[in-house]
Design a protein around this motif. Sequence first.
Motif, PDB file in Angstrom:
ATOM      1  N   SER A 153       0.897  -1.011  -0.005  1.00  0.00           N
ATOM      2  CA  SER A 153      -0.047  -0.075   0.016  1.00  0.00           C
ATOM      3  C   SER A 153       0.965   1.310  -0.103  1.00  0.00           C
ATOM      4  N   VAL A 154       0.226   2.355  -0.698  1.00  0.00           N
ATOM      5  CA  VAL A 154       1.090   3.449  -0.825  1.00  0.00           C
ATOM      6  C   VAL A 154       0.377   4.498  -0.294  1.00  0.00           C
ATOM      7  N   ASP A 155       0.807   5.522   0.432  1.00  0.00           N
ATOM      8  CA  ASP A 155       0.521   6.764   1.128  1.00  0.00           C
ATOM      9  C   ASP A 155       1.237   7.881   0.882  1.00  0.00           C
ATOM     10  N   SER A 156       0.549   8.929   0.788  1.00  0.00           N
ATOM     11  CA  SER A 156       1.285  10.311   0.865  1.00  0.00           C
ATOM     12  C   SER A 156       1.258  10.683   2.234  1.00  0.00           C
ATOM     13  N   VAL A 157       2.600  10.913   2.657  1.00  0.00           N
ATOM     14  CA  VAL A 157       2.654  11.393   4.169  1.00  0.00           C
ATOM     15  C   VAL A 157       2.684  12.981   4.223  1.00  0.00           C
ATOM     16  N   ALA A 158       3.263  13.297   3.260  1.00  0.00           N
ATOM     17  CA  ALA A 158       3.622  14.773   3.115  1.00  0.00           C
ATOM     18  C   ALA A 158       4.205  15.095   1.656  1.00  0.00           C
ATOM     19  N   ASN A 159       4.444  16.581   1.445  1.00  0.00           N
ATOM     20  CA  ASN A 159       5.015  16.719   0.121  1.00  0.00           C
ATOM     21  C   ASN A 159       6.413  15.808  -0.279  1.00  0.00           C
ATOM     22  N   GLY A 160       5.911  15.129  -1.527  1.00  0.00           N
ATOM     23  CA  GLY A 160       7.119  14.236  -1.740  1.00  0.00           C
ATOM     24  C   GLY A 160       7.595  13.090  -0.798  1.00  0.00           C
ATOM     25  N   ILE A 161       6.684  12.725   0.205  1.00  0.00           N
ATOM     26  CA  ILE A 161       7.003  11.816   1.116  1.00  0.00           C
ATOM     27  C   ILE A 161       6.002  10.567   0.983  1.00  0.00           C
ATOM     28  N   TYR A 162       6.465   9.415   0.651  1.00  0.00           N
ATOM     29  CA  TYR A 162       5.388   8.468   0.480  1.00  0.00           C
ATOM     30  C   TYR A 162       5.832   7.281   1.563  1.00  0.00           C
ATOM     31  N   ARG A 163       4.779   6.679   2.231  1.00  0.00           N
ATOM     32  CA  ARG A 163       4.846   5.472   2.764  1.00  0.00           C
ATOM     33  C   ARG A 163       4.217   4.205   2.109  1.00  0.00           C
ATOM     34  N   LEU A 164       5.262   3.297   1.943  1.00  0.00           N
ATOM     35  CA  LEU A 164       4.930   2.144   1.493  1.00  0.00           C
ATOM     36  C   LEU A 164       4.897   0.829   2.467  1.00  0.00           C
ATOM     37  N   SER A 165       3.796   0.296   2.531  1.00  0.00           N
ATOM     38  CA  SER A 165       3.916  -0.987   3.668  1.00  0.00           C
ATOM     39  C   SER A 165       3.398  -2.397   2.994  1.00  0.00           C
TER      40      SER A 165
END
Length: 719
Positions: free
Chosen positions: A29-41
């Motif tokens: 799963s991919v989430d955008s955390v903040a400008n240009g920062i992504y969390r993949l889990s």
Amino acid sequence: MDGKVFRVLIISFLFGSLYLGVKAQDRVSVDSVANGIYRLSVGVPEQFTPYKFSPEKPNLAALNGLSKGELPFLLDEITMEVTDRGGRVRVPLQDDEKLYGFGLQIGSFQQRGLKKKPVVNDHPMNTLGYTHAPQPFYVSSKGYGILVNTLRYTTFYCGTHTEKQSQRKTIVATGEVKATTEELYANKKAGSYVYVDIPNCSGVEIFVFKASSMKEVVQKYNLLAGGGCLPPMWGLGFKYRTKTDFTQDGVIRVQNYFRKKQIPCDVIGLEPGWHTAAYSCSYVWNKERYPNHRAMLDTLRNNHYKVNLWEHAYVHPTSPLWKSLKDFSGDFLVWGGLVPDFSLPETRLRFSNYHKQLMHEGVSGFKLDECDNSDISVGNATWGFPEMSVFPSGMDGEQMHQALGMLYLRTLNDMYKNENLRTFQDYRSSGMFASSIPASLYSDIYGYHDYIEMICNSAFGGLLWSPEVRQSGSKAEFFRRLQLVLLSAHAVVDSWFLQNPPWLQYDRDKNNANIFLKDSLEMENITRTLVNHRMRLLPYLYNAFAHYRMEGIPPFRPLIMDFPNDNRLYDLSDQYMMGDNLMVAPLLDDSGKRTVYFPEGIWYNFNTHERYEGGQEYEVAINIDEMPLFVKEGTILPLADPLQYVANNSVFDITCYAFGNVDSSSSTLFEDDGISYDFERKKCYNWLTLKVKKGKGKCIRTGDYKSRRYNIVEWIFVK
Ligand code: GAL
């Protein structure tokens, strides 16, 4: 997968989330955390992660001011899976890419081609990655960063390995027999991926930082943790730590010495002997050595010193804290002391409630020792707790090791913060997301070249690292060590095993036998000159820290961060930037000169104002009473008349030096009370902009801070 069912937890932060199929059974799963920062889990998220312990919320406003960033590959080219062993991640690598980071690395700078296992330890093991401040986080020369959000001992294979399935070329046997090692090893093909092995977990989470440069990756990482730190102004002054077994009288003598000899000093640090028990620690004043510690603290306060006390986290059975922390600590002892579980708010509260009395007595900060692990056995001492330890929170020893330094630091920092006071502490271990806490790392290792490189490496992970001076083998060695210390975040002479200041005698045995150097007076004079240089730079440094706090720009950083297109800087880790305008090139041996590489542009010698053309090397001589510093053309450098200490009402008289063509340049100074969080809570600060117009210097002050800390007295133009 293997009958296990994985729940993929999707935490949608700002934007929506989407699925990228990597393997049929492992959904990332991919989430955008903040400008240009992504969390993949992928898989079941871990319960204890560095990000969960991050002391501050992201500074979203500052993050939004940065670029969206790019990646040299598609996000879905990162593969993540979970096996019975744990997590497995694969990130593409370009042929010409370089890698940096992994925390406070010791012994290597550019990390591509290495196997890195950033594990907390007080002793490095070759270039494997053992360090006081490990971070499962790397920054690429292509302007992006990869952070594995785990406290597990994680291994990164940085372009070292090739999978069977990616061997595409047809290999033809030539029948040739190779004879030399070089020929035999020539077939050692560089891999085109970073492979990450995260054992003991059933899910993995990574953060991907997209940016336009390495510097911006680091800014984003720091801002995700709230920003960098702003130490109190006094924290940037000079600190002297006294010998372990010093007594109250000894401390009084030392503080008199500095004022009498007019050697600036802001902080006096006491080592283990102030406790009734150490190691482990009682946190109780030792009446034999310090019969009236309150009177001593009053004297120090009246003479404008701050006091720092050594301790470690392991609670001695005689300590008043023992009973209160018995049920809030792990199931193994260290040095016979409890290991508090600082991940629990209740533990932090109990620990800091006790420490409050010390703070209220006038202690301005602590030195948090031995919060790293160690594999070195001293006799049959237990130095560190085993990985199989169990803590009340549910964390195990491995996770606690990776988090302890940061959690411990946070506990005591919060105590000051709750009273609206800033502190600047020393600690021997850190982890992830610690940039917002004012503190600097130190180490017993005494490798001079390592010390310089560690300043460069620390910048990639929001860490401050400071070398320290103790004994030396010669006058030249002592002064180059002192110069380096004075050009780091935390300027400390650590005399924990020396009776006298090491400039009076740098040989340990002679020092402790009170045998002074013949030229000790000259040594003292040079020391004063050097410490005064530090004090002249204090407003400049404070400004660099304000930018660290608000924009995440590390105040000390390797040259490659400022000059990313200069490929001669990829491996250069014996010079570094201090703020935006000064380059430090520490002496590397006792010869009094060194080869300095100047990046593009014109540079000036800080001491002599000699000029150098960038893009080449020069042989430069640096005297023992000078600073190995070089100023970038176009700099407006504010230098203060050196103060003996920074008091709450200190005003700095500033001379602005304008170097070369300054038509389009400006510099800033950050002005506030220097001690509280009012600059943040009440926006109580000023920016001073220094500019030159029609050959005349100007200072423009904007902001709501009413008092004055800076008084611009003169402008000097250096051509
Ligand atoms: C060491 C520490 C030194 C000094 C010493 C005192 O662990 O690194 O700086 O504080 O303890 O015992």
